[in-house]
Scaffold this motif. Structure first.
Motif, PDB file in Angstrom:
ATOM      1  N   LEU A   1      47.820  38.300  52.317  1.00 13.95           N
ATOM      2  CA  LEU A   1      46.678  37.758  51.579  1.00 13.95           C
ATOM      3  C   LEU A   1      46.150  38.738  50.542  1.00 13.95           C
ATOM      4  N   VAL A   2      46.202  40.040  50.855  1.00 12.22           N
ATOM      5  CA  VAL A   2      45.718  41.052  49.912  1.00 12.22           C
ATOM      6  C   VAL A   2      46.910  41.766  49.273  1.00 12.22           C
ATOM      7  N   ASP A   3      46.677  42.352  48.110  1.00 10.48           N
ATOM      8  CA  ASP A   3      47.747  43.075  47.424  1.00 10.48           C
ATOM      9  C   ASP A   3      47.827  44.508  47.956  1.00 10.48           C
ATOM     10  N   SER A   4      48.640  45.337  47.320  1.00  9.48           N
ATOM     11  CA  SER A   4      48.844  46.698  47.805  1.00  9.48           C
ATOM     12  C   SER A   4      47.581  47.551  47.725  1.00  9.48           C
ATOM     13  N   SER A   5      46.614  47.114  46.915  1.00  7.68           N
ATOM     14  CA  SER A   5      45.332  47.819  46.818  1.00  7.68           C
ATOM     15  C   SER A   5      44.307  47.274  47.800  1.00  7.68           C
ATOM     16  N   LYS A   6      44.753  46.391  48.689  1.00  7.65           N
ATOM     17  CA  LYS A   6      43.895  45.766  49.707  1.00  7.65           C
ATOM     18  C   LYS A   6      42.866  44.825  49.094  1.00  7.65           C
ATOM     19  N   GLN A   7      43.203  44.246  47.936  1.00  4.91           N
ATOM     20  CA  GLN A   7      42.282  43.337  47.253  1.00  4.91           C
ATOM     21  C   GLN A   7      42.816  41.909  47.263  1.00  4.91           C
ATOM     22  N   VAL A   8      41.907  40.947  47.307  1.00  2.57           N
ATOM     23  CA  VAL A   8      42.268  39.545  47.105  1.00  2.57           C
ATOM     24  C   VAL A   8      42.285  39.307  45.599  1.00  2.57           C
ATOM     25  N   THR A   9      43.421  38.941  45.055  1.00  2.00           N
ATOM     26  CA  THR A   9      43.516  38.757  43.611  1.00  2.00           C
ATOM     27  C   THR A   9      42.817  37.463  43.182  1.00  2.00           C
ATOM     28  N   ASP A  10      42.518  37.376  41.901  1.00  2.00           N
ATOM     29  CA  ASP A  10      41.901  36.159  41.367  1.00  2.00           C
ATOM     30  C   ASP A  10      42.806  34.956  41.573  1.00  2.00           C
ATOM     31  N   GLY A  11      44.133  35.170  41.472  1.00  2.00           N
ATOM     32  CA  GLY A  11      45.070  34.070  41.659  1.00  2.00           C
ATOM     33  C   GLY A  11      45.042  33.512  43.067  1.00  2.00           C
ATOM     34  N   VAL A  12      44.965  34.388  44.051  1.00  2.00           N
ATOM     35  CA  VAL A  12      44.900  33.950  45.442  1.00  2.00           C
ATOM     36  C   VAL A  12      43.551  33.294  45.731  1.00  2.00           C
ATOM     37  N   ARG A  13      42.480  33.877  45.192  1.00  2.00           N
ATOM     38  CA  ARG A  13      41.145  33.302  45.392  1.00  2.00           C
ATOM     39  C   ARG A  13      41.088  31.864  44.853  1.00  2.00           C
ATOM     40  N   ALA A  14      41.670  31.660  43.663  1.00  2.00           N
ATOM     41  CA  ALA A  14      41.670  30.328  43.055  1.00  2.00           C
ATOM     42  C   ALA A  14      42.528  29.354  43.863  1.00  2.00           C
ATOM     43  N   ALA A  15      43.633  29.847  44.412  1.00  2.00           N
ATOM     44  CA  ALA A  15      44.513  28.988  45.208  1.00  2.00           C
ATOM     45  C   ALA A  15      43.823  28.528  46.489  1.00  2.00           C
ATOM     46  N   VAL A  16      43.089  29.421  47.139  1.00  2.00           N
ATOM     47  CA  VAL A  16      42.352  29.037  48.344  1.00  2.00           C
ATOM     48  C   VAL A  16      41.302  27.981  48.004  1.00  2.00           C
ATOM     49  N   ALA A  17      40.680  28.123  46.853  1.00  2.00           N
ATOM     50  CA  ALA A  17      39.708  27.106  46.414  1.00  2.00           C
ATOM     51  C   ALA A  17      40.390  25.758  46.203  1.00  2.00           C
ATOM     52  N   ARG A  18      41.585  25.763  45.609  1.00  2.00           N
ATOM     53  CA  ARG A  18      42.327  24.511  45.413  1.00  2.00           C
ATOM     54  C   ARG A  18      42.673  23.871  46.755  1.00  2.00           C
ATOM     55  N   LEU A  19      43.015  24.711  47.716  1.00  2.00           N
ATOM     56  CA  LEU A  19      43.354  24.210  49.048  1.00  2.00           C
ATOM     57  C   LEU A  19      42.157  23.492  49.663  1.00  2.00           C
ATOM     58  N   ARG A  20      41.001  24.127  49.570  1.00  2.00           N
ATOM     59  CA  ARG A  20      39.795  23.526  50.133  1.00  2.00           C
ATOM     60  C   ARG A  20      39.426  22.232  49.408  1.00  2.00           C
ATOM     61  N   ASP A  21      39.582  22.230  48.090  1.00  2.00           N
ATOM     62  CA  ASP A  21      39.280  21.031  47.319  1.00  2.00           C
ATOM     63  C   ASP A  21      40.150  19.856  47.761  1.00  2.00           C
ATOM     64  N   ALA A  22      41.329  20.176  48.277  1.00  2.00           N
ATOM     65  CA  ALA A  22      42.248  19.128  48.757  1.00  2.00           C
ATOM     66  C   ALA A  22      41.953  18.737  50.201  1.00  2.00           C
ATOM     67  N   GLY A  23      40.936  19.353  50.797  1.00  2.00           N
ATOM     68  CA  GLY A  23      40.548  18.996  52.159  1.00  2.00           C
ATOM     69  C   GLY A  23      41.342  19.695  53.244  1.00  2.00           C
ATOM     70  N   ILE A  24      42.008  20.805  52.914  1.00  2.00           N
ATOM     71  CA  ILE A  24      42.798  21.558  53.882  1.00  2.00           C
ATOM     72  C   ILE A  24      42.046  22.827  54.255  1.00  2.00           C
TER      73      ILE A  24
END
Length: 269
Positions: A18-41
């Motif tokens: 989930l996090v990159d080598s710097s232990k950060q959640v990238t903007d791309g992953v954050r946006a993808a999780v939002a898309r997942l939730r918007d789809a009801g998952i």
């Protein structure tokens, strides 16, 4: 097994996934999780990290569903509620410490929501400070903690040493989960502290059957949840043996592999 079209919940490993080598959640992953939730998952996380290290991720992604710390040995929610917490047996701790005596390893013990360490220097200490979201309490005597230990980690950059140490602990396989969460970490957690049992606990807590759960991971300690979920996605930088056991292989964690997996799940619906 059900297909991607039936997925109602995605559960992700954290470090190396989930996090990159710097232990950060990238903007791309954050946006993808939002898309997942918007789809009801639904979306949740399970990690070898302690709760303290998972909370910043939970806050950043607004995860209010149950999560699994210590590979699932502890199930908790962002409001601080702990619904399940197992500890490593004292007899197991005595045995694994005896097995490790004299080995060239650093020792970390997690208890009382704190990180106790044999040293506060070393190549992996700064990384663990970020991962656990705290500084270590340095000690050479861990025995006073043995009645309340969530996890022990033996640390070494010599992979053969840890492989040999793991073999020496074989006698405790029926009483603890002993596995490498990274090539340089050998973790000892309760029997329930494996991601297969942890995934099952999250499945029950969230009332979503395993046949409707997708999982994301990168290391050998993720394989037990790969085996139980409907579909699994391995990050591209993971070991070949882990990638071989996954339903799908996606990009590395530094190339937003989680976002690629989520978008594949959404496309399958």
């Amino acid at each position: 097994m059900s297909g991607v079209s039936d997925i109602r919940l995605v559960v992700s490993d954290v470090d190396g996934t989930l996090v990159d080598s710097s232990k950060q959640v990238t903007d791309g992953v954050r946006a993808a999780v939002a898309r997942l939730r918007d789809a009801g998952i639904g979306f949740s996380i399970i990690s070898a990290r302690p709760r303290s290290g998972m909370m910043p991720i939970a806050d950043a992604l607004e995860i209010d569903s149950p999560m699994g710390a210590f590979n699932g040995g502890t199930v908790f929610t962002r409001d601080g509620t702990v619904s399940h917490a197992d500890r490593v047996e004292r007899a197991v701790l005595e045995g694994v410490f005896a097995a490790a005596e004299g080995a060239a390893v650093d020792t970390w013990v997690f208890a009382d929501d704190l990180w106790y360490a044999s040293t506060d220097v070393g190549g992996h200490v700064d990384s663990e400070k970020r991962a656990s979201n705290q500084d270590p309490v340095v000690t050479q005597n861990f025995t006073d903690l043995f009645d309340r230990v969530d996890k022990v980690t033996f640390v070494s950059d010599d992979p053969d040493l840890l492989i040999d140490l793991r073999k020496r602990m074989h006698g405790f396989d029926d009483r603890a989960t002993i596995a490498q969460s990274q090539t340089y970490y050998l973790d000892v957690t309760p029997v329930s502290g494996n991601k297969g049992a942890g995934l099952t606990a999250l499945s029950k807590a969230m009332d979503v059957p395993l046949e409707q759960i997708a999982v994301l991971g990168d290391q050998a300690n993720d394989l037990p949840m790969f085996a139980r979920a409907a579909v699994s996605y391995a990050m591209g930088q993971g070991p070949e043996a882990v990638r071989a056991e996954a339903s799908h292989v996606v990009a590395s964690n530094d190339d937003d592999g989680v976002a690629e997996a989520i978008d594949a799940i959404l496309a399958g619906r």
